[in-house]
Design an enzyme around this catalytic site. Structure first.
Site, short mmCIF file in Angstrom:
data_model
loop_
_atom_site.label_atom_id
_atom_site.label_comp_id
_atom_site.label_asym_id
_atom_site.label_seq_id
_atom_site.Cartn_x
_atom_site.Cartn_y
_atom_site.Cartn_z
CG HIS A 1 -1.88 -1.02 1.39
ND1 HIS A 1 -1.86 -1.95 2.39
CD2 HIS A 1 -2.98 -1.29 0.64
CE1 HIS A 1 -2.89 -2.77 2.26
NE2 HIS A 1 -3.59 -2.40 1.21
CD GLU B 1 0.83 -4.41 -12.79
OE1 GLU B 1 1.84 -5.09 -12.53
OE2 GLU B 1 0.71 -3.71 -13.82
CE LYS B 2 -1.68 -8.86 -2.61
NZ LYS B 2 -2.94 -9.60 -2.27
CB SER C 1 -1.50 -10.09 1.20
OG SER C 1 -2.81 -10.26 1.69
NE ARG D 1 -7.59 -11.49 1.96
CZ ARG D 1 -8.87 -11.74 2.17
NH1 ARG D 1 -9.22 -12.74 2.93
NH2 ARG D 1 -9.79 -10.99 1.61
#
Ligand code: PAF
Length: 281
Positions: free
Chosen positions: A37, A151-152, A188, A190
């Site tokens: 980010h 783009e992930k 991520s 996550r």
């Protein structure tokens, strides 16, 4: 940096920035900010007179209530990072501020042209309806000149490009490359939920994707796809949900190495759902 939670207050700030002739770069997020980010934020700060961020766990894009509940959150830490990065405005609304009750009741209607029928769309029905719903609202509120996406989330990016075309938003979408740990694991929010052991195993996902490039285009698409699935599933604790090699523009599965082909994978590492992708040609 100003943190704003009300859309009227945001509208007043945006009007004032526009009156001063300041262009806005926008980064929409769901928080739990990581270096991926922050790479988007870095570009938005550098390339625009003013950077606006949003942190909003959008309930309409979660088809699974447990997934929404487990999504990591830490607004205070996010605010500190964004202030240090030079962000001017952070918009962090509540669901009630963003939606009328009836908007939460049915999926948002949008003509996806088939982009939502594959991969994430197939496994998370309604997910992209929620994404388009919230991003279109945010674009209307923030009125950015440029907006930055990673783009992930390859399928999301293709859908955002279509949304901007169909809805005539005067915004340039800036596609930003995947940011990876030194190990290769795609960053991520996550990943925060992975144990140390799971994290080591998850590294195999990007390794396998990279290795599979050595076989393309010498081996048929189908064989390469099967090899990827088998190689990831061979790791105890990893389970591929899907691996599709698709045309980068249409997102439809290909059976020949023609045009721009991208391999998109979703893997469960325990109960943590991870996505990644790789360009072949
Ligand atoms: O990619 C995300 O974090 C979300 O899907 C987005 C674009 C912020 C919309 O909620």
């Amino acid at each position: 940096m100003k943190t704003i939670t009300k859309k009227q207050e945001l509208a007043a700030e945006v009007a004032s920035l526009k009156a001063q002739g300041k262009t806005i770069g926008f980064v929409p997020t769901m928080g739990a900010l990581h270096d991926g980010h922050m790479a988007l934020v870095g570009r938005a700060v550098q390339e625009n007179r003013c950077c606006v961020m949003s942190v909003f766990d959008n309930p309409t894009q979660f088809n699974n209530a447990t997934d929404l509940e487990k999504y990591p959150r830490n607004l205070q830490r996010d605010e500190e990072k964004l202030r240090a990065a030079g962000v001017a405005i952070l918009f962090a609304p509540t669901p009630e501020e963003m939606y009328e009750p009836e908007e939460m009741a049915h999926p948002f209607a949008f003509d996806f042209g088939g982009l939502d029928q594959v991969m994430e769309g197939k496994y998370r029905p309604g997910h992209f309806n929620g994404v388009v719903q919230v991003v279109s609202k945010l674009f209307t509120l923030v009125q950015p000149r440029k907006a930055y996406f990673g783009e992930k989330d390859f399928q999301q990016l293709a859908i955002i490009h279509r949304m901007v075309r169909l809805m005539h938003f005067p915004v340039e979408i800036v596609d930003c490359p995947i940011v990876r740990e030194a190990s290769g694991l795609a960053l991520s929010s996550r990943n925060e939920r992975l144990s140390d052991e799971q994290r080591k195993k998850a590294v195999r996902i990007s390794e396998v994707l990279r290795e599979s490039r050595n076989f393309a285009p010498a081996k048929p698409v189908k064989e390469v796809a099967q090899w990827v699935v088998d190689a990831i599933n061979a790791v105890d604790g990893l389970q591929v949900e899907y691996y599709e090699i698709v045309d980068a523009a249409t997102l439809q599965a290909v059976d020949q190495w023609e045009g721009h082909c991208v391999g998109c994978v979703t893997v469960y590492c325990g109960d943590v759902r991870l996505i990644d992708n790789i360009r072949y040609c």
